[in-house]
Scaffold this motif. Structure first.
Motif, PDB file in Angstrom:
ATOM      1  N   ILE A  27       0.948 -13.315   8.889  1.00  0.00           N
ATOM      2  CA  ILE A  27      -0.170 -14.116   9.406  1.00  0.00           C
ATOM      3  C   ILE A  27      -0.824 -13.183  11.002  1.00  0.00           C
ATOM      4  N   LYS A  28       0.739 -13.430  11.752  1.00  0.00           N
ATOM      5  CA  LYS A  28       0.923 -12.391  12.958  1.00  0.00           C
ATOM      6  C   LYS A  28       0.775 -10.770  12.855  1.00  0.00           C
ATOM      7  N   TYR A  29       1.074 -10.323  11.285  1.00  0.00           N
ATOM      8  CA  TYR A  29       0.855  -8.662  12.032  1.00  0.00           C
ATOM      9  C   TYR A  29       0.172  -8.339  10.554  1.00  0.00           C
ATOM     10  N   SER A  30      -0.511  -9.092  10.539  1.00  0.00           N
ATOM     11  CA  SER A  30      -2.385  -8.514   9.875  1.00  0.00           C
ATOM     12  C   SER A  30      -2.631  -8.069   9.768  1.00  0.00           C
ATOM     13  N   GLY A  31      -2.558  -6.916  11.036  1.00  0.00           N
ATOM     14  CA  GLY A  31      -3.695  -5.611  11.750  1.00  0.00           C
ATOM     15  C   GLY A  31      -5.365  -6.488  11.725  1.00  0.00           C
ATOM     16  N   GLU A  79       3.055 -26.488   0.966  1.00  0.00           N
ATOM     17  CA  GLU A  79       1.850 -27.369   0.915  1.00  0.00           C
ATOM     18  C   GLU A  79       1.965 -27.730   2.526  1.00  0.00           C
ATOM     19  N   ASP A  80       3.167 -28.091   3.040  1.00  0.00           N
ATOM     20  CA  ASP A  80       3.637 -28.536   4.396  1.00  0.00           C
ATOM     21  C   ASP A  80       3.713 -27.029   5.798  1.00  0.00           C
ATOM     22  N   VAL A  81       3.820 -26.337   4.749  1.00  0.00           N
ATOM     23  CA  VAL A  81       4.068 -25.380   6.048  1.00  0.00           C
ATOM     24  C   VAL A  81       2.377 -24.431   7.021  1.00  0.00           C
ATOM     25  N   THR A  82       1.362 -24.697   5.729  1.00  0.00           N
ATOM     26  CA  THR A  82       0.410 -24.242   5.070  1.00  0.00           C
ATOM     27  C   THR A  82      -0.399 -25.331   6.372  1.00  0.00           C
ATOM     28  N   THR A  83      -0.367 -26.971   6.313  1.00  0.00           N
ATOM     29  CA  THR A  83      -0.747 -27.150   7.220  1.00  0.00           C
ATOM     30  C   THR A  83      -0.246 -27.071   8.829  1.00  0.00           C
ATOM     31  N   ASP A  84       0.996 -27.124   8.280  1.00  0.00           N
ATOM     32  CA  ASP A  84       1.686 -26.590  10.094  1.00  0.00           C
ATOM     33  C   ASP A  84       1.023 -25.680  10.814  1.00  0.00           C
ATOM     34  N   LEU A  85       0.480 -24.827   9.954  1.00  0.00           N
ATOM     35  CA  LEU A  85       0.284 -23.737  10.757  1.00  0.00           C
ATOM     36  C   LEU A  85      -1.798 -23.155  10.280  1.00  0.00           C
ATOM     37  N   GLN A  86      -2.377 -24.829  10.159  1.00  0.00           N
ATOM     38  CA  GLN A  86      -3.398 -24.367   9.753  1.00  0.00           C
ATOM     39  C   GLN A  86      -4.192 -23.426  10.897  1.00  0.00           C
ATOM     40  N   VAL A  87      -4.003 -23.704  12.097  1.00  0.00           N
ATOM     41  CA  VAL A  87      -4.898 -23.533  13.375  1.00  0.00           C
ATOM     42  C   VAL A  87      -4.785 -22.000  13.988  1.00  0.00           C
ATOM     43  N   SER A  88      -3.991 -21.911  13.364  1.00  0.00           N
ATOM     44  CA  SER A  88      -3.271 -20.206  13.063  1.00  0.00           C
ATOM     45  C   SER A  88      -4.274 -19.418  11.825  1.00  0.00           C
ATOM     46  N   ILE A  89      -4.316 -19.893  10.694  1.00  0.00           N
ATOM     47  CA  ILE A  89      -5.060 -19.719   9.718  1.00  0.00           C
ATOM     48  C   ILE A  89      -6.344 -19.510   9.686  1.00  0.00           C
ATOM     49  N   GLU A  90      -6.786 -20.754   9.988  1.00  0.00           N
ATOM     50  CA  GLU A  90      -8.353 -20.805  10.493  1.00  0.00           C
ATOM     51  C   GLU A  90      -8.831 -19.949  11.865  1.00  0.00           C
ATOM     52  N   ASP A  91      -7.969 -19.791  12.703  1.00  0.00           N
ATOM     53  CA  ASP A  91      -8.381 -18.899  14.012  1.00  0.00           C
ATOM     54  C   ASP A  91      -8.553 -17.844  13.116  1.00  0.00           C
ATOM     55  N   SER A  92      -7.378 -17.391  12.564  1.00  0.00           N
ATOM     56  CA  SER A  92      -7.591 -15.808  12.163  1.00  0.00           C
ATOM     57  C   SER A  92      -8.144 -15.041  10.575  1.00  0.00           C
ATOM     58  N   ASN A  93      -8.760 -16.343   9.989  1.00  0.00           N
ATOM     59  CA  ASN A  93      -9.395 -16.504   8.919  1.00  0.00           C
ATOM     60  C   ASN A  93      -8.880 -16.367   7.497  1.00  0.00           C
ATOM     61  N   ALA A  94      -7.494 -16.365   7.788  1.00  0.00           N
ATOM     62  CA  ALA A  94      -6.477 -16.074   6.682  1.00  0.00           C
ATOM     63  C   ALA A  94      -7.089 -16.993   4.992  1.00  0.00           C
TER      64      ALA A  94
END
Length: 695
Positions: free
Chosen positions: A590-594, A546-561
Motif C-alpha cells: 500500500i505504502k509504495y503504490s505510487g 483476514e486479520d491483516v486486512t482488518t488491521d489495515l482497513q484505515v490505510s486501505i480506505e485512505d488509499s482506495n486500495a
C-alpha cells in the motif's frame, strides 16, 4: 559304446549333433583299427568303416545294402530281440564268426547298441572285436577286458575309467586314472576300489553297493554325481562321476567314468567369494553413509573382511604422525579381529606394530604397515614355509592396503592368513574397495564432526549476538527516553528565546531520537523472533490475512486500495509472527503504490512439499541492485516513507526462516513487485502428495 541308447531327438540340430558325435566316434574307431558297422532293423547294412571292409576283404561301397546275415556265419544277430523294448535297449555283446571274401571264418566278439534318428526310427551300431590266435589263447588273462576295442577307446579318453566287480575289486583302470588320482592302473587292478574313496565315505559306499545288489535301489543319480576321490598323496580330488552296470559271461560288473572337476569347483568357489565380497562391499558402503560412529564402522569392517577372505586375523590401524624407535611408521590399532592370537596383546593395544618380545611376526607387521603407507597398491608378503609367532601361530601370507590418498593416508587395512593360501586378484580388489569405502566414510565423519562443531559455534555466536542485541536495545531505551525528554524540556522552556536555527536544531535532534527509538524497537523485535516466539501449531493463513486486512482497513480506505486474497493453506507455525510477516508485506504494498490506487493480490501455489504464498502489487517496483540488499538490516527500497528505518523486511525473512522457509522478491521497476514466502506443507499434506505421486 555308451551305457544305453541316446534320448530321442526330433529336431534337425539334434540330428546334426548326433551325426557329429558319430563322425568323431568313427574317427576314433578308425584310428584304433576297430571294425564298425551300421544296420537297419531288418539287417540291411547302412555303412561300414575301412577296418570292417578290410576284415571282410571287400569294398565299403559293395558291402552297403547287403544283408548282414550274408556275412555272419551263424546267420542271425537277433536284432529283433535287441529292438524289442522301445524305451530301454541295453548294449549287448556276444561271440560270433564272420565270413570273409577269401572264404575264411574269423572269430569275433560283436558289441551291439540301438540308436535312434531324429524321427525316432531305430538303427543298430556294431563293433567287431576279432582276436588273433595269440589273443584267443590268452583268454585266461586275470583282468577283465573287452579286447582291443575297449582298450583303444579307454586309453584314448582323458577321463578316468574303472571297472569293478560286485566285491568292489578293480578289474580294469585306464591310464587317465593315474593323471587324475595318482594311482598307477596296474597297481589298482586286483585291489579294492575303496583305495580311491576317501576313508570317511568308504563304508557308505560298501553299504550302498550291497543295498543295490539286494534291492536294486540306487541312493544317488548314476547319470552324474559329484563325489570326492582319494589321491595317492592323501588329498581329496573333486570328481564328476557317471556310473553304469552290465553283465558279462553271467557276471555283473560296474563301470565308472570320472573326470577331475577341480577347475570348475575353483571357478565356482571364486564366483561365490566374489558375490559374497560384493555383498560385503555394498553393505559396508551403505553402512558408511549411515553410520556416525567411526569405531562401529571399523569393527564391522574387520568382521566383514575376515569373513569375505576366510581369514582369522584382520585389523584397521590409524597412522600416528611420529615414527617408532626403529624408524618405522607408528600405528594405533583401532579395530581388530583375531589379531591377539597372532601378534599378542601388546601389538593390538599398543601403537608400534610389534609384539612385546619383538618376534619375527612383529617385524613382519611393522614392515608391512610401513610399505603399505608408502605404496599406491596393495602390498603382499608371501611366506611359503610360514613365519611362526611367539604363540606358535604361523603367518603364511599377509596383505595390507593404505586407507586414504597415498599422499596422506589415514591408516592401513591389514589381513593375515594363518593357513597356507594365496590371495587372488579378486581378493586384492576386494580389500582395495573396502579401503576406499573406509576412506570415504572416515572423511565424511570428519567433515560432519567439523560441520557440527561449526554449527555449534555459530549457534553459540548467534545466541551471544541475540543476547547482545537484546541487551543493547533494551538498555538504550532509558538513555534515549531521557534524551528525548530533555530535548522537549529545552524546547518548551527556552523555545521563545531561540532563533529559527536553534528551533530547527532542536527539531532535528528530536526527530533523530525518534528514529533511533524506532531502530532500537525494530532491533529488539528482530532479536526476539527466535527467543520469544510461540510454539508451532496449525495456522489458517486465510484467517491471518483476514486479520491483516482488518488491521489495515484505515490505510486501505485512505488509499482506495484493492486487496484480493485467494485460497490460502493451513501451515504449521506461530500465528502472531506470520500475521506480522504478511502485515508488513501488505502494508509495504500500500505504502509504495505510487500515485495510482494500490492493487494487491495474495495467492498460494503448491510446489512439491512446500507452499509458495505471493503478495503482488502493481506499484513502484524495486531496482535490481536494491533487491539484492533489501532483506538486510536497516536497508530501504524507497525514500517514499520518511518514517521507515529499513528493518521490516529483515524481520520478514527471519520469521520465514524460523518456519523452515524463506522469502524472495521479484520486480519490474515502475510496473510491479512480488514478494514470495515459501513455507513447508503440513505432514499430512506431504504424505497425501507422496501417495498421489506413487499412484
Amino acid at each position: 559304446m555308451g551305457s544305453g541308447p541316446p534320448s530321442r531327438r526330433t529336431d534337425s540340430a539334434s540330428d546334426r549333433a548326433e551325426l557329429d558325435r558319430l563322425s568323431r566316434l568313427g574317427g576314433l574307431l578308425s584310428a584304433a583299427d576297430i571294425a564298425g558297422f551300421r544296420v537297419d532293423p531288418d539287417g540291411t547294412i547302412l555303412g561300414v568303416n575301412d577296418a570292417f571292409a578290410s576284415l571282410i576283404g571287400d569294398d565299403r561301397s559293395t558291402l552297403v545294402g547287403e544283408p548282414i546275415d550274408s556275412i555272419v556265419a551263424e546267420g542271425d544277430l537277433a536284432l529283433s530281440a535287441l529292438l524289442e523294448h522301445d524305451d530301454c535297449n541295453p548294449p549287448t555283446s556276444r561271440p560270433l564268426s564272420v565270413h570273409t571274401v577269401a572264404g575264411t571264418t574269423v572269430a569275433c566278439d560283436v558289441h551291439l547298441e540301438v540308436f535312434r534318428r531324429g524321427d525316432g526310427d531305430p538303427w543298430v551300431g556294431g563293433l567287431l572285436d576279432h582276436k588273433s590266435d595269440a589273443e584267443a589263447n590268452a583268454a585266461a588273462d586275470a583282468d577283465l577286458s573287452y579286447g582291443r576295442t575297449f582298450r583303444a577307446l579307454a586309453d584314448a579318453l582323458p577321463d578316468g575309467i574303472i571297472v569293478l566287480d560286485t566285491d568292489s575289486d578293480v578289474r580294469y583302470a585306464n591310464p587317465a586314472v593315474e593323471r587324475i588320482l595318482g594311482h598307477q592302473p596296474e597297481e589298482l587292478v586286483g585291489s579294492s576300489k575303496v583305495r580311491i574313496i576317501p576313508p570317511r565315505l568308504r563304508q557308505a559306499h560298501l553299504d550302498a553297493l550291497q543295498r543295490y545288489l539286494e534291492t536294486g535301489d540306487r541312493n544317488l543319480n548314476w547319470t552324474y554325481v559329484e563325489l570326492p576321490g582319494q589321491h595317492s598323496d592323501g588329498h581329496e580330488v573333486p570328481l564328476g562321476v557317471s556310473l553304469n552296470d552290465f553283465v558279462h559271461d553271467g557276471d555283473r560288473y560296474f563301470v565308472g567314468l570320472f573326470r577331475d572337476i577341480t577347475p570348475r569347483k575353483e571357478a565356482e568357489r571364486t564366483l561365490t567369494e566374489n558375490v559374497a565380497q560384493l555383498q560385503s562391499v555394498a553393505y559396508l558402503g551403505e553402512h558408511a553413509l549411515d553410520s556416525t560412529d567411526a569405531d562401529d564402522l571399523l569393527e564391522k569392517t574387520t568382521a566383514l573382511v575376515a569373513a569375505g577372505l576366510d581369514v582369522d586375523c584382520c585389523a584397521v590401524s590409524e597412522r600416528v604422525s611420529e615414527r617408532d624407535a626403529g624408524g618405522g611408521r607408528r600405528i594405533d590399532t583401532r579395530a581388530s579381529i583375531g589379531c591377539e592370537t597372532v601378534f599378542g596383546t601388546a601389538s593390538v593395544d599398543g601403537s608400534d606394530g610389534r609384539t612385546g618380545d619383538d618376534t619375527d611376526a612383529g617385524d613382519i607387521r611393522s614392515s608391512l604397515v610401513s610399505d603399505a603407507l608408502e605404496a599406491t597398491d596393495a602390498v603382499v608378503d608371501d611366506f611359503e614355509e610360514g613365519v611362526a609367532t611367539a604363540d606358535g601361530v604361523s603367518i603364511h601370507e599377509a596383505v595390507a592396503v593404505a586407507i586414504g590418498p597415498s599422499s596422506d593416508p589415514w591408516g592401513v587395512l591389514e589381513t593375515y592368513a594363518t593357513e597356507p593360501r594365496k590371495f587372488q586378484d579378486h581378493d586384492l580388489d576386494f580389500l582395495e574397495s573396502v579401503s576406499s569405502i573406509l576412506a570415504t566414510g572416515i572423511q565424511r565423519q570428519e567433515y560432519e564432526r567439523r560441520l557440527s562443531e561449526t554449527v555449534d559455534e555459530l549457534e553459540a555466536s548467534n545466541e551471544r549476538l541475540e543476547q547482545f542485541a537484546y541487551a543493547v536495545s533494551h538498555d538504550l531505551q532509558e538513555p534515549l527516553r531521557m534524551i528525548s525528554s530533555y530535548l522537549q524540556l529545552v524546547e518548551n522552556r527556552y523555545g521563545d528565546d531561540l532563533d529559527e536555527d536553534g528551533r530547527e536544531f532542536i527539531e532535528y535532534a528530536v526527530d533523530g531520537a525518534r528514529r533511533l527509538r524506532q531502530m532500537i524497537d525494530g532491533l529488539l523485535a528482530y532479536s526476539r523472533i527466535d527467543t520469544q516466539g510461540q510454539p508451532f501449531e496449525p495456522v489458517d493463513l486465510g484467517a491471518v490475512l483476514e486479520d491483516v486486512t482488518t488491521d489495515l482497513q484505515v490505510s486501505i480506505e485512505d488509499s482506495n486500495a484493492r486487496v484480493v486474497v485467494g485460497d490460502l493453506p493451513v501451515v504449521e507455525g506461530d500465528a502472531g509472527q506470520l500475521r506480522q510477516l504478511f502485515q508488513n508485506l501488505v502494508s509495504n504494498a500500500i505504502k509504495y503504490s505510487g500515485d495510482d490506487p494500490p492493487s494487491i493480490e495474495v495467492t498460494a501455489d503448491r510446489e512439491a512439499d512446500r507452499w509458495a504464498i505471493t503478495v503482488r502489487d502493481d506499484g513502484l517496483g524495486i531496482d535490481l541492485d536494491t533487491q539484492e540488499r533489501l532483506f538486510q538490516m536497516f536497508q530501504r527500497g524507497h525514500d517514499v516513507d520518511p518514517d521507515g528505518v529499513g528493518i521490516g523486511l529483515a524481520i520478514c525473512r527471519r520469521i520465514a526462516r524460523r518456519h523452515g522457509g524463506d522469502i524472495a522478491v521479484d520486480s519490474d521497476p515502475g510496473e510491479w513487485t512480488a514478494f514470495t514466502v515459501t513455507l513447508p506443507a503440513t505432514e499430512s499434506e506431504q504424505l497425501e502428495s507422496g501417495c498421489q505421486r506413487a499412484e
